[in-house]
Design an enzyme around this catalytic site. Structure first.
Site, PDB file in Angstrom:
ATOM      1  N   ASP A 128       3.779   7.001  -1.126  1.00 50.91           N
ATOM      2  CA  ASP A 128       3.939   5.467  -0.597  1.00 50.91           C
ATOM      3  C   ASP A 128       4.564   5.560   0.830  1.00 50.91           C
ATOM      4  O   ASP A 128       5.815   4.844   1.027  1.00 50.91           O
ATOM      5  CB  ASP A 128       4.991   4.779  -1.410  1.00 50.91           C
ATOM      6  CG  ASP A 128       4.196   4.770  -2.939  1.00 50.91           C
ATOM      7  OD1 ASP A 128       3.000   4.750  -3.197  1.00 50.91           O
ATOM      8  OD2 ASP A 128       5.213   4.864  -3.811  1.00 50.91           O
ATOM      9  N   ASP A 176       9.424  -0.222   2.975  1.00 55.76           N
ATOM     10  CA  ASP A 176       8.475  -0.754   4.070  1.00 55.76           C
ATOM     11  C   ASP A 176       9.587  -0.857   4.858  1.00 55.76           C
ATOM     12  O   ASP A 176      10.507  -1.761   4.753  1.00 55.76           O
ATOM     13  CB  ASP A 176       8.148  -2.205   3.509  1.00 55.76           C
ATOM     14  CG  ASP A 176       7.424  -2.877   4.566  1.00 55.76           C
ATOM     15  OD1 ASP A 176       6.161  -2.718   4.765  1.00 55.76           O
ATOM     16  OD2 ASP A 176       8.013  -3.860   5.345  1.00 55.76           O
ATOM     17  N   GLU A 216      -1.729  -2.905  -6.732  1.00 53.51           N
ATOM     18  CA  GLU A 216      -0.341  -2.881  -6.063  1.00 53.51           C
ATOM     19  C   GLU A 216      -0.501  -2.447  -4.712  1.00 53.51           C
ATOM     20  O   GLU A 216      -1.690  -2.589  -4.044  1.00 53.51           O
ATOM     21  CB  GLU A 216       0.331  -1.886  -7.113  1.00 53.51           C
ATOM     22  CG  GLU A 216      -0.176  -0.368  -7.155  1.00 53.51           C
ATOM     23  CD  GLU A 216       0.294   0.193  -8.116  1.00 53.51           C
ATOM     24  OE1 GLU A 216       1.180  -0.137  -8.870  1.00 53.51           O
ATOM     25  OE2 GLU A 216       0.100   1.364  -8.326  1.00 53.51           O
TER      26      GLU A 216
END
Length: 320
Positions: free
Chosen positions: A43, A102, A209
């Site tokens: 991720d 993020d 997602e």
């Protein structure tokens, strides 16, 4: 990782399978561009620093950081919270593992939204941390941004900050349940502006997602991951996209199907020894828009994937 663009373009081309670079409907997908060094990630979030180097944050204990000077060679750079993140442990059942950061640079400061949860649960929280340098140990906890509980119809993980051309801040997030959601943030605090929660995409409770909003030309593109993550070489993650002329949607795919009704056009999926690509981020670099994601190798290791994005004559993105 946002530099050395010419070099990476050549590396991506060298790593590609038999795909025409200009082909939006390729029979096979390109392999990831070449990266070296510390390339085990999951991720990945990425930002280009003012000095032209790259900072990556990714899922791991206390948020793992990596750096690159050229978007190819990747080095370990410690963790965001060396002393731990005790404010998150009520969501993680005591684990230090924090998910899907993020990261962005705005107004002279780094902002990092990240999630705390346990696998399969929607007792989850999204938190904000800020830093003046982005370095390990420099991150300051700004607290909880939003949460979901077991009675919620959404899951507060996989955050993505998007700032629109008018300066409005939007946070997209979500996983399974009723899908991808969006809230507006206060640009001064990075926290929620109001109580409104919008729906951007969903698969009727199915696997969706990792939202990421990105603007190119006159469209806002919503990138998401469909299907199953986190199963090593058995992972079926794939990267999908839809678009809208509004930052709040509605988003539709190439066929005009609403993303709130299971729509999404596939742009990258598993092929050969590349398994389950997803958990993506997108940014504009000097040479092209860049797609950054993780995939699994044959041995189940999560690896960093980087490719470039082109756009066909109708404005739909494709990977090369």
């Amino acid at each position: 990782m946002k530099k050395a663009l010419i070099a990476l373009t050549a590396l991506v081309a060298a790593g590609a399978t038999a795909v025409g670079v200009g082909s939006a409907e390729a029979a096979t997908y390109p392999n990831p561009g070449r990266v070296t060094g510390s390339t085990n990630v999951h991720d990945p979030g990425i930002v280009k620093k003012p000095d032209g180097t790259y900072l990556i944050a990714h899922t791991g204990n206390n948020i793992i950081l990596k750096t690159s000077s050229d978007r190819t060679a990747v080095k370990d750079a410690g963790v965001a919270f060396p002393g731990g993140a005790p404010w998150t442990t009520s969501y993680t059942a005591g684990s230090a593992n924090l998910w899907a950061p993020d990261i962005s640079y705005r107004n002279g400061k780094y902002f990092m939204y990240y999630s705390a949860s346990t696998f399969g649960s929607n007792h989850s929280g999204i938190f904000l941390a800020t830093s003046s340098t982005g370095a390990a140990g420099s991150w300051s906890n700004q607290g909880l941004v939003l949460e979901s509980t077991t009675s919620s119809n959404f899951n507060a993980i996989d955050p993505n900050l998007y700032v629109d051309p008018a300066g409005n801040w939007w946070l997209s997030f979500g996983s399974f349940w009723t899908g991808i959601k969006q809230v507006q943030l206060n640009a001064s605090t990075g926290k929620r502006l109001d109580g409104t929660i919008r729906s951007l995409a969903g698969r009727g409770g199915g696997a969706i997602e990792a939202p990421f909003l990105f603007r190119h030309g006159s469209y806002y593109y919503l990138f998401v991951s469909f299907d199953q993550c986190c199963k090593g070489a058995s992972s079926t993650y794939r990267i999908m996209v839809g678009r809208s002329t509004s930052v709040t949607g509605p988003f539709v795919d190439k066929n005009g199907t609403a993303m709130t009704n299971s729509g999404g056009s596939e742009i990258l999926a598993g092929h050969g020894s590349i398994h389950g690509p997803g958990g993506q981020s997108v940014y504009s670099d000097a040479d092209a828009d860049v797609l950054v994601y993780h995939y699994y190798a044959d041995n189940g290791t999560a690896k960093l994937g980087i490719n470039l994005l082109g756009y066909d004559s109708s404005g739909w993105p494709y990977v090369y």
